[in-house]
Design an enzyme around this catalytic site. Structure first.
Site, PDB file in Angstrom:
ATOM      1  N   HIS A 283      72.207  63.920   7.353  1.00 28.73           N
ATOM      2  CA  HIS A 283      73.491  63.220   7.418  1.00 28.73           C
ATOM      3  C   HIS A 283      74.611  64.136   7.903  1.00 28.73           C
ATOM      4  O   HIS A 283      75.541  63.687   8.587  1.00 28.73           O
ATOM      5  CB  HIS A 283      73.839  62.660   6.037  1.00 28.73           C
ATOM      6  CG  HIS A 283      75.170  61.978   5.972  1.00 28.73           C
ATOM      7  ND1 HIS A 283      75.438  60.793   6.638  1.00 28.73           N
ATOM      8  CD2 HIS A 283      76.316  62.322   5.318  1.00 28.73           C
ATOM      9  CE1 HIS A 283      76.701  60.430   6.393  1.00 28.73           C
ATOM     10  NE2 HIS A 283      77.241  61.333   5.606  1.00 28.73           N
TER      11      HIS A 283
ATOM     12  N   HIS B 207      75.429  63.959  16.171  1.00 26.26           N
ATOM     13  CA  HIS B 207      74.908  63.139  17.272  1.00 26.26           C
ATOM     14  C   HIS B 207      75.814  63.277  18.487  1.00 26.26           C
ATOM     15  O   HIS B 207      76.935  63.762  18.407  1.00 26.26           O
ATOM     16  CB  HIS B 207      74.830  61.668  16.866  1.00 26.26           C
ATOM     17  CG  HIS B 207      76.174  60.998  16.778  1.00 26.26           C
ATOM     18  ND1 HIS B 207      77.076  61.254  15.758  1.00 26.26           N
ATOM     19  CD2 HIS B 207      76.790  60.085  17.586  1.00 26.26           C
ATOM     20  CE1 HIS B 207      78.168  60.535  15.934  1.00 26.26           C
ATOM     21  NE2 HIS B 207      78.037  59.827  17.045  1.00 26.26           N
TER      22      HIS B 207
END
Length: 376
Positions: free
Chosen positions: A144, A197
């Site tokens: 995460h 990302h």
């Protein structure tokens, strides 16, 4: 020798999902299906022409529905679980999938799609076209939190492979004129997900920045990128050099922190790089990013942008280049684009590029010493 492995799947609504497994992966080869009920995808956005500049603006209202900074247990980029039916069904090393709410696409053709670059170059009031193309999300890790700077060299190499693979695949799609891999890092940049990302946009036009470069090439006498590389490599602004790449602060840097990385040979895009070049870049880029984060005691926000040659034009004279920029000018200060920069595009630099380069070299050395990773 172990190889990075690519595994292609489909999500329940038909979007592409591609897993890229590290060369030294510990994951099994099989991945689970997307068990979510398929949902209708948004219609392809519309582009409108700004008649003052000739530039095209995508009107993508579906992006208003994006999730913004969700808690860990609702992370849409984490591997799916019983309580979190995310975008990625299985554990992964690196994963790429089509964006659910894209700025371009999902249509690649249509009755109102652009009819080539000549069509888009014409200027007129009230001109609009379908914003055909493709937008993809590149997940650097299943965790995460974290960042590219914290990845192993093996994982960074997998990310580079994914960028190169998707550049080739997206360049082959009908209607695509330019492919742009990039990463927005940090809330100060405007990210909506903490998960590490990046993204890739496949545009139906040549972007304004590249269009300006094409005009510069027409006026420049000589080999522009070859000359830039020679000029910068003989300067005090060089940060890192390898056999195949050089990282430097450019002579006329706009941002408080700005780094360009150029390959030593002419190559138009990531798809044209060799395995050896990708190997070296993975190590060099990791060192640079760790240095960027060593500048201060908190992570530095940045935009990392791959400038690539258009798919169908100027491939012999536009060289691949990575540009990393940050608005952070001090520990607790950001550069905001105010009147001169935002309205007129006339930048005023706060920090001399040579000063910025000296700070970055020192930070890279500090990060190298902290990690104990060989610097060659």
């Amino acid at each position: 020798m172990e190889q990075i492995t690519k595994r292609a799947y489909k999500l329940s609504d038909g979007r592409d999902l591609i897993y890229f497994d590290d060369a030294d992966t510990t994951l099994p080869p099989d991945r689970g299906p997307d068990l979510r009920e398929p949902m209708d995808r948004p219609e392809t956005a519309t582009m409108r022409q700004d008649v003052l500049t000739g530039e095209w603006i995508s009107i993508a209202a579906a992006r208003q529905n994006r999730v913004v900074l969700p808690p860990t247990h609702r992370d849409p980029l984490a591997p799916a679980s019983r309580d979190n039916p995310s975008e990625i069904p299985s554990r992964y090393d690196v994963a790429v999938f089509e964006n659910k709410s894209p700025s371009f696409g999902p249509d690649l053709t249509g009755p109102d799609a652009p009819e080539g670059l000549e069509d888009l170059a014409r200027i007129g009031l009230g001109r609009s076209r379908q914003a055909v193309g493709r937008c993809e999300v590149v997940c650097f890790s299943p965790e995460h939190t974290g960042s590219l700077a914290g990845l192993s060299r093996s994982r960074m190499r997998t990310v580079v492979e994914a960028w190169a693979d998707r550049t080739a695949a997206l360049s082959a799609l009908p209607g695509v004129e330019q492919v742009f891999p990039f990463e927005n890092r940090g809330e100060a940049i405007g990210v909506t997900l903490h998960h590490p990302h990046g993204q890739i946009y496949a545009y139906p036009y040549i972007t304004p920045r590249t269009s300006q470069l094409i005009r510069t090439l027409a006026d420049y006498e000589g080999s522009l990128f070859e000359d830039i590389l020679a000029f910068e490599r003989n300067s005090e602004r060089v940060l890192l050099q390898g056999e195949h790449w050089t990282a430097f602060v450019p002579f006329a840097a706009r941002w408080p922190l700005e780094v360009h990385i150029l390959p030593h040979r002419h190559v138009p895009d990531l798809a044209g790089t060799t395995d050896v070049e990708r190997d070296e870049f993975a190590g060099l880029y990791g060192r640079l990013l760790r240095g960027v984060d060593a500048l201060y005691d908190t992570p530095t926000p940045y935009i990392s942008a791959w400038h690539q040659a258009p798919v169908n034009a100027h491939r012999d004279d536009i060289r691949l280049m990575l540009q990393l920029t940050s608005p952070r000018r001090e520990k607790n200060k950001l550069k905001y684009l105010a009147g001169s920069e935002a309205a007129m595009g006339a930048f005023i630099a706060d920090i001399p590029p040579e000063t910025a380069a000296a700070r970055l070299r020192e930070a890279i050395a500090t990060a190298d010493a902290a990690t104990g990773i060989p610097t060659t």
